[in-house]
Design an enzyme around this catalytic site. Sequence first.
Site, mmCIF file in Angstrom:
data_model
loop_
_atom_site.group_PDB
_atom_site.id
_atom_site.type_symbol
_atom_site.label_atom_id
_atom_site.label_comp_id
_atom_site.label_asym_id
_atom_site.label_seq_id
_atom_site.Cartn_x
_atom_site.Cartn_y
_atom_site.Cartn_z
ATOM 1 N N HIS A 1 -10.470 2.872 -0.484
ATOM 2 C CA HIS A 1 -10.727 2.399 0.564
ATOM 3 C C HIS A 1 -11.867 1.320 0.455
ATOM 4 O O HIS A 1 -12.541 1.063 1.512
ATOM 5 C CB HIS A 1 -11.812 3.665 1.325
ATOM 6 C CG HIS A 1 -10.537 3.833 2.340
ATOM 7 N ND1 HIS A 1 -11.085 4.613 3.978
ATOM 8 C CD2 HIS A 1 -8.718 3.434 2.697
ATOM 9 C CE1 HIS A 1 -10.331 4.125 4.481
ATOM 10 N NE2 HIS A 1 -9.083 3.912 4.755
ATOM 11 N N HIS B 1 1.162 -1.620 -0.275
ATOM 12 C CA HIS B 1 -0.174 0.439 -0.143
ATOM 13 C C HIS B 1 0.524 1.622 0.132
ATOM 14 O O HIS B 1 0.811 2.421 -0.917
ATOM 15 C CB HIS B 1 -0.788 0.220 1.633
ATOM 16 C CG HIS B 1 -1.947 1.060 1.398
ATOM 17 N ND1 HIS B 1 -2.828 1.451 0.388
ATOM 18 C CD2 HIS B 1 -1.592 2.014 2.448
ATOM 19 C CE1 HIS B 1 -3.237 2.861 1.515
ATOM 20 N NE2 HIS B 1 -2.595 2.857 2.172
ATOM 21 N N GLU C 1 -3.387 4.633 13.003
ATOM 22 C CA GLU C 1 -3.761 5.602 11.518
ATOM 23 C C GLU C 1 -5.300 6.028 12.484
ATOM 24 O O GLU C 1 -5.961 6.164 11.053
ATOM 25 C CB GLU C 1 -4.440 4.781 10.277
ATOM 26 C CG GLU C 1 -2.617 3.774 10.168
ATOM 27 C CD GLU C 1 -3.158 2.936 8.831
ATOM 28 O OE1 GLU C 1 -4.421 2.941 8.425
ATOM 29 O OE2 GLU C 1 -2.214 2.071 7.998
ATOM 30 N N SER C 2 -5.520 6.864 13.171
ATOM 31 C CA SER C 2 -5.863 7.605 13.696
ATOM 32 C C SER C 2 -6.621 8.996 12.617
ATOM 33 O O SER C 2 -5.133 9.209 12.416
ATOM 34 C CB SER C 2 -5.708 8.454 15.125
ATOM 35 O OG SER C 2 -5.704 6.976 16.369
ATOM 36 N N ARG D 1 -7.674 14.932 3.227
ATOM 37 C CA ARG D 1 -6.419 15.795 3.789
ATOM 38 C C ARG D 1 -4.949 16.067 3.122
ATOM 39 O O ARG D 1 -4.735 16.187 3.145
ATOM 40 C CB ARG D 1 -6.515 14.767 4.962
ATOM 41 C CG ARG D 1 -6.918 15.542 6.485
ATOM 42 C CD ARG D 1 -5.830 14.369 7.206
ATOM 43 N NE ARG D 1 -6.152 13.171 7.311
ATOM 44 C CZ ARG D 1 -7.231 11.909 7.153
ATOM 45 N NH1 ARG D 1 -8.244 12.824 8.007
ATOM 46 N NH2 ARG D 1 -7.221 10.921 7.670
ATOM 47 N N ASP D 2 -5.394 14.337 1.756
ATOM 48 C CA ASP D 2 -3.939 14.329 0.732
ATOM 49 C C ASP D 2 -4.168 16.398 -0.191
ATOM 50 O O ASP D 2 -3.261 16.652 -0.019
ATOM 51 C CB ASP D 2 -4.482 13.637 -0.326
ATOM 52 C CG ASP D 2 -3.408 12.446 0.385
ATOM 53 O OD1 ASP D 2 -2.885 12.658 0.924
ATOM 54 O OD2 ASP D 2 -4.024 11.133 -0.714
ATOM 55 N N GLY E 1 -1.922 8.891 -8.719
ATOM 56 C CA GLY E 1 -2.934 8.086 -8.168
ATOM 57 C C GLY E 1 -2.832 7.181 -7.089
ATOM 58 O O GLY E 1 -1.996 7.025 -6.528
ATOM 59 N N ASN E 2 -3.025 6.114 -7.392
ATOM 60 C CA ASN E 2 -3.275 4.583 -6.443
ATOM 61 C C ASN E 2 -3.537 3.801 -7.199
ATOM 62 O O ASN E 2 -4.321 3.580 -8.270
ATOM 63 C CB ASN E 2 -4.304 4.926 -4.895
ATOM 64 C CG ASN E 2 -4.879 4.452 -5.241
ATOM 65 O OD1 ASN E 2 -5.145 3.569 -3.897
ATOM 66 N ND2 ASN E 2 -3.468 4.574 -3.634
#
Lengths: 771, 227
Positions: free
Chosen positions: A106, A55, A324-325, A127-128, A549-550
């Site tokens: 996600h 990831h 990962e809060s 946030r990104d 991208g992802n």
Amino acid sequence: MTLDTVTHAAEHPEDDQPFAELGLRPEEYDRICEILGRRPTSSELAMYSVMWSEHCSYKSSKVHLRQFGNKQPEGGWPQLMVGIGENAGVVDVGDGWAVTFKIESHNHPSFIEPYQGAATGVGGIVRDILSMGARPIAIADPLRFGPADAPDTKRVLPGVVAGIGGYGNCLGLPTIGGETVFDASYAGNPLVNALCIGAMRHEDVHLASARGVGNLIVLYGARTGGDGIGGVSVLASETFDAEGPAKRPAVQVGDPFMEKLLIEATLEVLHTGLVEGIQDLGGAGISCATSELASNGEGGMHVWLDRVLLRDSSLSPEEILMSESQERMCAVVTPDNIDAFMAICAKWDVEAVVIGEVNDSGRLTIDYHGERIVDVPPRTVAHEGPVYQRPMSRPMDLDALQADSSDVLPRPTTGAELKKTLLTMVASANLASKAWITDQYDRYVLGNTVLAQPEDTGMVRIDESSGRGVAVSTDCNGRFVRLDPYAGTQLALAEAYRNVAVSGARPTAVSNCLNFGSPEDPEVMWTFAEAVRGLADGCLELGIPVTGGNVSFYNSTADTAILPTPVIAVLGVIDDVERRTPMAWGPDGELIYLLGDTRAEFSGSEWAHVMHGHLGGQPPRVDLAREALLADICIAGSRDGMLTAAHDVADGGVAQTLVEMALRAGVGARLWVPDDLDAAMFLWSESAGRAVVVVARSEEMRFTDMCAARGMPATRIGVVDSGLGAELGFTSSGDAGQVLDLSGKFTVSLAQLREAYEGTLPDLFDSGFSR
Amino acid sequence: MTARIGVVTFPGSLDDRDAARAIRIAGGEPVVLWHADADVRGVDAVVLPGGFSYGDYLRCGAIAKFAPVMGTVIEQARTGLPVLGICNGFQILCESHLLPGALTRNDHLHFICRDQRLRIDATDTVWTAAYTPGEEIVIPLKNGEGGYVADESTLDALEAEGRVVARYLEVNPNGSRRDIAGVADPTGRIVGLMPHPEHAVEALTGPSTDGLGFFASMVTSLIESAP
């Protein structure tokens, strides 16, 4: 329990470490030992394990993704201000404005816990965008689920939709687009992708790097808790205090109100010039933020981990590093500005604490209550992870699949058959209205939404004085990609590109979310590589860069991978949103034209899927030069006021396009089948490079002359006609008496079409709000 | 004479910029008011905008009524300061007991965003004077907790006194009693409305410009009443 310090690790090389449980391979663990010259501490191991995960590290995809950077025009992309590698690429959209946009997946969290999985997916991508210095201005959500009538879809879909709405609506961001597709392959592995767009002035672009010795690292936002600790829960339960917190849910829990405050506080500190660098906290939490900030800077960084504000005081340092809060950000601030920074955080009731300092050590060091627990070269954590050239092989079944064309399936011919097919198609889950979903999202907030679903593209105004705006569309037909990943991905690119252009915006940049099965399956890897190659080549030909991208791998259930789903997002720019072209057609007498060529191309189509349950053959032909021409025609038509409406032709063919235009307008039309086509081919073939446009009679000559001069086939297929229905005696609320009349074949009332189109999803997912 | 109309920003307010834009388009001067500041800066009227004040994790609007700015707004509203509460603002006005009744979870349990047809039933308030009695308008509605409830005698009184400002037409989108979309206080100076007129002030971005009347009514009233 003693702390595993750097000194302790050096003195006790023999201690066993649970690297395999954390997902690291033996050779990866050996490499960490080699980098450090000793075994890692448990905190270092935790950091490397998450940062070297698929990831975070893109270790299987990196060798392929390089094409996006390598395949570019001579001299580079003129519109690109910040390219791949940052949190999100930044595009120049003119007049001193810049736009950034990105999609992320996600998927797995949303399957386990649909509401929170989807909600935090939205939060993460927002946030990104924020971390580039941009004000988030809109979101869009490409979704994939199992069959619409499957029991588990009834569990997952409403939760995902409520989660996106619950989070996005509360943030005050309009949801302007996305797609919802149902296919059996997604039954145990839904896809929840979230896209966010942000806008800023050129001078406000910020990058995530820790520069300037003596500058302070501030962690602000929500407190750090035990949520979202995935791999580390293994570490916690196996290696550390058994009395401590039990395994935590791996899915994070979102607090959109905190995110809203974080947005406002962040924009205020950015715009008052108080920030040197900024970074969001997403996957891998503090590990990722500190190592990336340090790695992007020139020097080193020291962190006092015990200063982190906690929600749960029993968290171990490893857990604090990995948590990962949600709703947290990291900023680099000069000592001179720190008081002002803290004051703005306090104004917005956002907690903030200095956790570290930039130094010139070249190392990332982390202390916990005075003891050194991390001492690493930051680049080895953040950017120099393993890279794999995974084995690839063309799927064994591909030749047989491609030989099994849908073009030979029996097609309807009589008027009655055609009408029955139309109503079945329109009511099918993939083509039916998605209003049940999109009506749960706020599309109005911020007051700049010019177009939103079900329009081809979402469009928002970014400058109220000039009317400058941006448009975005996301698309992917996974069946086309399955049949031919190279062509199928180009078709996804072409469709998103076309959607943006038909609304009058100039396509400018591309982002993507590449959803695939396991990279360890050579056939999946081959498919992925072909998809990336197709996208990179397609972008080069169309002249629009991939800005980021992802990649989401491991989307499979047991041994069955999902349909390969490279979701492509295209961003467009329009000088004046007043000039946009909507999809609802205009008043009586306006002329309906089909642009482009229609061939017998049913393989991978919605018609083959719905009417025959068939998947095979070659996807529609790709002609990117034609796509570019079609875009030019639509943009010129929009700019010069020749078009009153336009709608892209894709899933469900011309039939679906016409039905959607009619229903959107509530006005019927007389239509005819072009001489050289059979009716079913005209209605349901999915040949690419086509759009339906509506032209005022006064503009007809000018428009058709332009098409002829530029070599764009334009065929008149109908006329908008509101007078048809009354004499046929159809009455019902709303579209009273409006019909679509396909000359000589059949007539169908808009009321009947609307019932078919709008009834499907409410029937499946509780009627809820009754219209 | 300018019409200075304050727009309160609570933490979690979302439609504050939209409300300010609507005031500007209607010819007024929007004034930023901050939740933590009891000073309302001498404004002539106040708009409480939509959103999720303080996250609305408790009952919607229940915390906002304790904000310093609301202390002043409530005090001045009792002596004539005109207040329009939209969506979350309507919820805050009810929680503050400036308007009767309460807003509850939509009967279908979903957040709903749609273009909603309304009928303006009361045009003798300072926020609706620009409409004609019975005028039908279409403006966006977007809420998760928009079901208006009150006891029967209160509802009867509201109707008898002509204080039902607007009603839902065609569909009741949230289970509101008697299709009530908005109500006024007895003076007609305080109005709460669940749908969003501030999202219908430009043809480009709204389903209509029908929402402009709420803001134009106020601006006109302020200018006409100026000495």
